[in-house]
Design an enzyme around this catalytic site. Sequence first.
Site, PDB file in Angstrom:
ATOM      1  N   ASP A 134      33.235  40.736  45.396  1.00  0.00           N
ATOM      2  CA  ASP A 134      34.778  40.265  45.478  1.00  0.00           C
ATOM      3  C   ASP A 134      35.524  41.344  45.393  1.00  0.00           C
ATOM      4  OD1 ASP A 134      34.432  37.612  45.214  1.00  0.00           O
ATOM      5  OD2 ASP A 134      34.253  37.562  42.837  1.00  0.00           O
ATOM      6  N   ASP A 148      35.848  32.596  49.121  1.00  0.00           N
ATOM      7  CA  ASP A 148      36.573  31.824  48.113  1.00  0.00           C
ATOM      8  C   ASP A 148      37.744  30.786  48.689  1.00  0.00           C
ATOM      9  OD1 ASP A 148      34.479  32.814  46.497  1.00  0.00           O
ATOM     10  OD2 ASP A 148      35.843  34.323  45.822  1.00  0.00           O
TER      11      ASP A 148
END
EC number: 3.4.23.36
Length: 182
Positions: A134, A148
Amino acid sequence: MPEEPTGSTAPQDRPPRRLRLLLSVAATVLALDIVTKVLAVKLLPPGQPVPIIGDTVTWTLVRNSGAAFSMATGYTWVLTLIATGVVVGIFWMGRRLVSPWWAVGLGMILGGAMGNLVDRFFRAPGPLRGHVVDFLSVGWWPVFNVADPSVVGGAILLVVLSIFGYDFDTVGRRKKADQSRD
């Protein structure tokens, strides 16, 4: 005298299949996700925010063992199995897919799920337990990646389509029960 049907349906009489659109959207999301993660790992210092727009939007490289937006941390192998099931289910559904909007929504979910599965299978600490990369941080929101919001956006699109009467296996809106009896 009316002609007898020949038993074959002309291609223009069949609703269009949307598997190609679904796979194109999924491939685009997957490619963007993989490329951005590779760049993030190569260029960003782990855990140190790099400001883009002040402190509100930053690049922040983290490894996530949980689900989207860092939820369900510690259940990596379960999340991997669920995501694998989602991918298989979307491929199965894609064979009957007719709605272009459902193709886009499912393609977004498929591309995002596959993007995070690549990390789960191929990144440390090992297969089925790999941590997802991330790197996008916006305000107070948890750090995330391209996959996401793609999964979340695709899911929202499918909910909206369902609410407004668009089915995955029809071109337009489904007819109300009283209209179909006429």
